[in-house]
Design a protein around this motif. Sequence first.
Motif, PDB file in Angstrom:
ATOM      1  N   PRO A   1      22.997  33.075  27.757  1.00  0.00           N
ATOM      2  CA  PRO A   1      23.616  31.849  28.267  1.00  0.00           C
ATOM      3  C   PRO A   1      24.831  32.134  29.143  1.00  0.00           C
ATOM      4  CG  PRO A   1      24.258  32.211  25.999  1.00  0.00           C
ATOM      5  CD  PRO A   1      23.255  33.279  26.325  1.00  0.00           C
TER       6      PRO A   1
ATOM      7  N   PRO B   1      17.456  32.412  37.176  1.00  0.00           N
ATOM      8  CA  PRO B   1      18.796  32.858  36.779  1.00  0.00           C
ATOM      9  C   PRO B   1      18.900  34.368  36.740  1.00  0.00           C
ATOM     10  CG  PRO B   1      17.583  31.999  34.895  1.00  0.00           C
ATOM     11  CD  PRO B   1      16.769  31.678  36.103  1.00  0.00           C
TER      12      PRO B   1
ATOM     13  N   VAL C   1      25.487  20.404  32.027  1.00  0.00           N
ATOM     14  CA  VAL C   1      24.652  21.531  31.625  1.00  0.00           C
ATOM     15  C   VAL C   1      25.370  22.823  31.966  1.00  0.00           C
ATOM     16  CG1 VAL C   1      22.478  20.268  31.920  1.00  0.00           C
ATOM     17  CG2 VAL C   1      23.459  21.520  33.860  1.00  0.00           C
ATOM     18  N   SER C   2      24.858  23.931  31.462  1.00  0.00           N
ATOM     19  CA  SER C   2      25.370  25.228  31.895  1.00  0.00           C
ATOM     20  C   SER C   2      25.276  25.297  33.420  1.00  0.00           C
ATOM     21  CB  SER C   2      24.539  26.352  31.271  1.00  0.00           C
ATOM     22  OG  SER C   2      24.885  27.600  31.852  1.00  0.00           O
TER      23      SER C   2
ATOM     24  N   ASP D   1      22.141  25.997  35.135  1.00  0.00           N
ATOM     25  CA  ASP D   1      21.040  25.042  35.004  1.00  0.00           C
ATOM     26  C   ASP D   1      21.244  23.783  35.829  1.00  0.00           C
ATOM     27  OD1 ASP D   1      19.716  26.721  33.197  1.00  0.00           O
ATOM     28  OD2 ASP D   1      20.850  25.892  31.494  1.00  0.00           O
ATOM     29  N   TRP D   2      22.329  23.737  36.613  1.00  0.00           N
ATOM     30  CA  TRP D   2      22.557  22.561  37.451  1.00  0.00           C
ATOM     31  C   TRP D   2      21.801  22.751  38.765  1.00  0.00           C
ATOM     32  CZ3 TRP D   2      24.162  20.284  41.920  1.00  0.00           C
ATOM     33  CH2 TRP D   2      24.501  18.925  41.856  1.00  0.00           C
ATOM     34  N   ARG D   3      20.663  22.104  38.849  1.00  0.00           N
ATOM     35  CA  ARG D   3      19.812  22.141  40.047  1.00  0.00           C
ATOM     36  C   ARG D   3      19.624  23.560  40.590  1.00  0.00           C
ATOM     37  NH1 ARG D   3      21.338  16.627  43.469  1.00  0.00           N
ATOM     38  NH2 ARG D   3      21.469  15.241  41.656  1.00  0.00           N
ATOM     39  N   PRO D   4      19.141  24.473  39.760  1.00  0.00           N
ATOM     40  CA  PRO D   4      18.994  25.868  40.207  1.00  0.00           C
ATOM     41  C   PRO D   4      18.009  25.985  41.362  1.00  0.00           C
ATOM     42  CG  PRO D   4      17.816  25.510  38.152  1.00  0.00           C
ATOM     43  CD  PRO D   4      18.610  24.262  38.398  1.00  0.00           C
TER      44      PRO D   4
END
Length: 268
Positions: free
Chosen positions: A255, A250, A239-240, A243-246
């Motif tokens: 994006p 953000p 993933v971006s 978006d990895w375990r935020p």
Amino acid sequence: MTGTEQAAQGIDTTRPHPARVYDWYLGGKDNYPVDEQLARRITEIDGGAPRAARANRAFMRRATRALAEEAGIRQFLDIGTGIPTEPNLHQIAQSVAPDARVVYVDNDPIVLAHAGALLRGTPEGVTEYVQADARDPRSILDQAGAILDLDRPVALSLIALLHFLADEDGAHDVVRTLVDALAPGSCLVLSMMTADFEPENVRRGITAYAQGGVTLVARSQDEVGAFFTGLDLLEPGIVSVADWRPEEAPEGDGPISLYGAVGVKTAR
């Protein structure tokens, strides 16, 4: 002459360097006018470039903490370290496990000049720096193997590195050689640029880097996935990086054109 002085003499200030451009994005001071010029040019094309750099560092911190806390990893090999920016990987790992062993690898003289900042770890742990080129994985393994026990799990971090190495220049061979040498239970953490979200901005950015003498490669999600062949991806997959375990909302809108993922090696 000290190693730091020798390193300083080896720094080319006439051409931009990715590590120093990245340092400028992060608000650092270890860059030169030529680096700032390219960074500003990229930011004019893509105003989110500094935000992407910060998101990438945050991904590294979250992935490192997850592997130390949840997977019990106590050895870390970070290739393409870049200029020290706190908190560094060893500070995250050793805050969870003071006895963690961390080896940083880079071939940039300016990183060597600042290696002292990378080596201030816990007394219980080990923090070392290896001067080596990512394109020579066997040399890295030989040197890192003197510090890490490669028969025990290692977290291999390739953060924002592989987009400077094209497939035809051996990117997959580098990763395969490194991962094959690691024990089951080891993990691959990587992030790399993609044009999946903002193709035109990324294309223009690649062109600007090329004009500065720096080669960049953007890869699709499937192309990133190819580096994890034979590994089990941890959730949420590829993933971006934002978006990895935020852990928090953000920063900003739009994006982040960097994919991030973590894979686990379950068998030799």
